[in-house]
Design a protein around this motif. Structure first.
Motif, PDB file in Angstrom:
ATOM      1  N   ILE A   1       0.856  -1.182   0.000  1.00 39.52           N
ATOM      2  CA  ILE A   1       0.000   0.000   0.000  1.00 39.52           C
ATOM      3  C   ILE A   1       0.888   1.225   0.000  1.00 39.52           C
ATOM      4  N   SER A   2       0.587   2.147  -0.894  1.00 38.87           N
ATOM      5  CA  SER A   2       1.286   3.429  -0.895  1.00 38.87           C
ATOM      6  C   SER A   2       0.240   4.518  -0.795  1.00 38.87           C
ATOM      7  N   TYR A   3       0.615   5.630  -0.268  1.00 36.58           N
ATOM      8  CA  TYR A   3      -0.320   6.732  -0.103  1.00 36.58           C
ATOM      9  C   TYR A   3      -0.465   7.482  -1.421  1.00 36.58           C
ATOM     10  N   GLU A   4      -1.682   7.923  -1.705  1.00 35.26           N
ATOM     11  CA  GLU A   4      -1.969   8.660  -2.937  1.00 35.26           C
ATOM     12  C   GLU A   4      -2.759   9.918  -2.596  1.00 35.26           C
ATOM     13  N   LEU A   5      -2.428  10.992  -3.269  1.00 33.00           N
ATOM     14  CA  LEU A   5      -3.253  12.190  -3.157  1.00 33.00           C
ATOM     15  C   LEU A   5      -4.622  11.898  -3.767  1.00 33.00           C
ATOM     16  N   PRO A   6      -5.659  12.620  -3.360  1.00 30.52           N
ATOM     17  CA  PRO A   6      -7.007  12.329  -3.853  1.00 30.52           C
ATOM     18  C   PRO A   6      -7.126  12.310  -5.380  1.00 30.52           C
ATOM     19  N   ALA A   7      -6.500  13.236  -6.079  1.00 29.59           N
ATOM     20  CA  ALA A   7      -6.638  13.261  -7.538  1.00 29.59           C
ATOM     21  C   ALA A   7      -6.052  12.000  -8.163  1.00 29.59           C
ATOM     22  N   ARG A   8      -4.931  11.531  -7.655  1.00 33.25           N
ATOM     23  CA  ARG A   8      -4.330  10.303  -8.181  1.00 33.25           C
ATOM     24  C   ARG A   8      -5.202   9.090  -7.839  1.00 33.25           C
ATOM     25  N   ALA A   9      -5.719   9.051  -6.617  1.00 32.96           N
ATOM     26  CA  ALA A   9      -6.584   7.937  -6.217  1.00 32.96           C
ATOM     27  C   ALA A   9      -7.840   7.893  -7.090  1.00 32.96           C
ATOM     28  N   ALA A  10      -8.427   9.052  -7.361  1.00 34.73           N
ATOM     29  CA  ALA A  10      -9.615   9.107  -8.228  1.00 34.73           C
ATOM     30  C   ALA A  10      -9.266   8.661  -9.643  1.00 34.73           C
ATOM     31  N   GLY A  11      -8.133   9.113 -10.156  1.00 35.19           N
ATOM     32  CA  GLY A  11      -7.709   8.712 -11.495  1.00 35.19           C
ATOM     33  C   GLY A  11      -7.461   7.219 -11.594  1.00 35.19           C
ATOM     34  N   ASN A  12      -6.811   6.648 -10.589  1.00 30.73           N
ATOM     35  CA  ASN A  12      -6.562   5.203 -10.589  1.00 30.73           C
ATOM     36  C   ASN A  12      -7.867   4.418 -10.487  1.00 30.73           C
ATOM     37  N   PHE A  13      -8.805   4.937  -9.726  1.00 31.20           N
ATOM     38  CA  PHE A  13     -10.117   4.299  -9.602  1.00 31.20           C
ATOM     39  C   PHE A  13     -10.820   4.300 -10.971  1.00 31.20           C
ATOM     40  N   LEU A  14     -10.800   5.433 -11.656  1.00 26.10           N
ATOM     41  CA  LEU A  14     -11.443   5.532 -12.972  1.00 26.10           C
ATOM     42  C   LEU A  14     -10.749   4.656 -14.010  1.00 26.10           C
ATOM     43  N   ARG A  15      -9.427   4.596 -13.962  1.00 24.06           N
ATOM     44  CA  ARG A  15      -8.691   3.717 -14.885  1.00 24.06           C
ATOM     45  C   ARG A  15      -9.059   2.254 -14.642  1.00 24.06           C
ATOM     46  N   ARG A  16      -9.168   1.868 -13.378  1.00 23.55           N
ATOM     47  CA  ARG A  16      -9.538   0.493 -13.065  1.00 23.55           C
ATOM     48  C   ARG A  16     -10.963   0.199 -13.542  1.00 23.55           C
ATOM     49  N   TYR A  17     -11.857   1.132 -13.382  1.00 21.16           N
ATOM     50  CA  TYR A  17     -13.220   0.970 -13.886  1.00 21.16           C
ATOM     51  C   TYR A  17     -13.193   0.741 -15.397  1.00 21.16           C
ATOM     52  N   GLU A  18     -12.420   1.539 -16.096  1.00 21.54           N
ATOM     53  CA  GLU A  18     -12.312   1.403 -17.550  1.00 21.54           C
ATOM     54  C   GLU A  18     -11.763   0.027 -17.930  1.00 21.54           C
ATOM     55  N   GLU A  19     -10.749  -0.451 -17.198  1.00 25.25           N
ATOM     56  CA  GLU A  19     -10.189  -1.788 -17.456  1.00 25.25           C
ATOM     57  C   GLU A  19     -11.256  -2.870 -17.302  1.00 25.25           C
ATOM     58  N   ILE A  20     -12.058  -2.741 -16.268  1.00 25.43           N
ATOM     59  CA  ILE A  20     -13.054  -3.774 -15.961  1.00 25.43           C
ATOM     60  C   ILE A  20     -14.177  -3.789 -16.980  1.00 25.43           C
ATOM     61  N   VAL A  21     -14.728  -2.621 -17.288  1.00 26.10           N
ATOM     62  CA  VAL A  21     -15.896  -2.583 -18.171  1.00 26.10           C
ATOM     63  C   VAL A  21     -15.508  -2.576 -19.642  1.00 26.10           C
ATOM     64  N   GLY A  22     -14.205  -2.367 -19.927  1.00 24.49           N
ATOM     65  CA  GLY A  22     -13.733  -2.429 -21.298  1.00 24.49           C
ATOM     66  C   GLY A  22     -14.184  -1.270 -22.164  1.00 24.49           C
ATOM     67  N   ASP A  23     -14.462  -0.123 -21.548  1.00 27.18           N
ATOM     68  CA  ASP A  23     -14.860   1.052 -22.333  1.00 27.18           C
ATOM     69  C   ASP A  23     -13.715   1.517 -23.213  1.00 27.18           C
ATOM     70  N   GLU A  24     -14.093   2.019 -24.381  1.00 26.54           N
ATOM     71  CA  GLU A  24     -13.114   2.682 -25.234  1.00 26.54           C
ATOM     72  C   GLU A  24     -12.775   4.019 -24.606  1.00 26.54           C
ATOM     73  N   PRO A  25     -11.523   4.448 -24.722  1.00 29.04           N
ATOM     74  CA  PRO A  25     -11.211   5.780 -24.196  1.00 29.04           C
ATOM     75  C   PRO A  25     -12.100   6.809 -24.890  1.00 29.04           C
ATOM     76  N   GLY A  26     -12.688   7.646 -24.112  1.00 30.07           N
ATOM     77  CA  GLY A  26     -13.581   8.662 -24.655  1.00 30.07           C
ATOM     78  C   GLY A  26     -13.592   9.836 -23.720  1.00 30.07           C
ATOM     79  N   GLU A  27     -14.599   9.886 -22.897  1.00 33.33           N
ATOM     80  CA  GLU A  27     -14.719  10.995 -21.969  1.00 33.33           C
ATOM     81  C   GLU A  27     -13.771  10.881 -20.790  1.00 33.33           C
ATOM     82  N   LEU A  28     -13.237   9.703 -20.564  1.00 26.66           N
ATOM     83  CA  LEU A  28     -12.442   9.488 -19.360  1.00 26.66           C
ATOM     84  C   LEU A  28     -11.314  10.500 -19.195  1.00 26.66           C
ATOM     85  N   PRO A  29     -10.494  10.803 -20.241  1.00 27.70           N
ATOM     86  CA  PRO A  29      -9.425  11.771 -20.011  1.00 27.70           C
ATOM     87  C   PRO A  29      -9.938  13.128 -19.541  1.00 27.70           C
TER      88      PRO A  29
END
Length: 197
Positions: free
Chosen positions: A151-179
């Motif tokens: 476990i490493s500490y993450e600032l909120p913006a990085r934690a939110a970004g990693n959460f969204l990236r993981r969501y994208e990996e799971i659901v297989g969305d094409e990159p679109g609005e995510l960035p």
């Protein structure tokens, strides 16, 4: 009034949540700013970080459930387990909200046993790593921690970004609005008050 306002302008009715009220961006933002262990760790450790780890430890078909198993905490906050168990009203609100979130994102709920087991093992692991001086919990004394979780500490913006990236990996969305969503989550906040954070 039974609703809370959200950063992006929406709102969620706490007593009567509806699936269409929830977005992955709001969940990512909220969970990245809610601390585990009521903040009693050396550095902040967010529910978003915890959720990403759970999603990687559960069987692949339950990854989305693992990622979103604590999504209600983006709106209700995270209560420590001993307190939550003594507040039946909170538990009822949480259950109602999780059912609406599960319907919105199409994952099984109540929490499958595999997700519950991973969640408990990770909880014990987190306690060992983040609260090394804390006493062991009687109710989880037979739960074994994960030997190789880091476990490493993450600032909120990085934690939110990693959460969204993981969501994208799971659901297989094409990159679109995510960035653009991630840019909004990581923009430097405007100072408030005297600018101190």
């Amino acid at each position: 009034m039974t609703w809370i306002g959200l950063y992006e302008g929406g709102r969620v009715d706490l007593l009567h949540p509806r699936p269409e009220q929830f977005t992955i961006e709001d969940i990512a933002r909220g969970l990245s700013r809610v601390n585990r262990f009521a903040g009693h760790t050396h550095e902040p450790y967010s529910v978003a970080q915890h959720s990403v780890i759970v999603s990687r430890l559960v069987p692949p078909e339950l990854a989305l459930c693992g990622l979103l198993h604590d999504a209600s905490e983006a709106y209700l906050g995270d209560l420590v387990r001993p307190l939550k168990q003594r507040l039946p009203g909170y538990v009822e609100l949480e259950a109602r909200m999780m059912l609406a979130i599960a319907e919105r994102f199409d994952f099984p709920w109540p929490k499958p046993v595999e997700v519950r087991e991973v969640d408990n093992r990770l909880l014990v692991t987190e306690r060992d790593l983040l609260q090394p001086k804390a006493p062991a919990w009687e109710s989880l004394r037979d739960v074994k921690p994960y030997p190789r979780v880091q476990i490493s500490y993450e600032l909120p913006a990085r934690a939110a970004g990693n959460f969204l990236r993981r969501y994208e990996e799971i659901v297989g969305d094409e990159p679109g609005e995510l960035p653009s969503v991630m840019n909004r989550l990581t923009d430097n906040p405007r100072p408030f008050g005297d600018g101190a954070y």
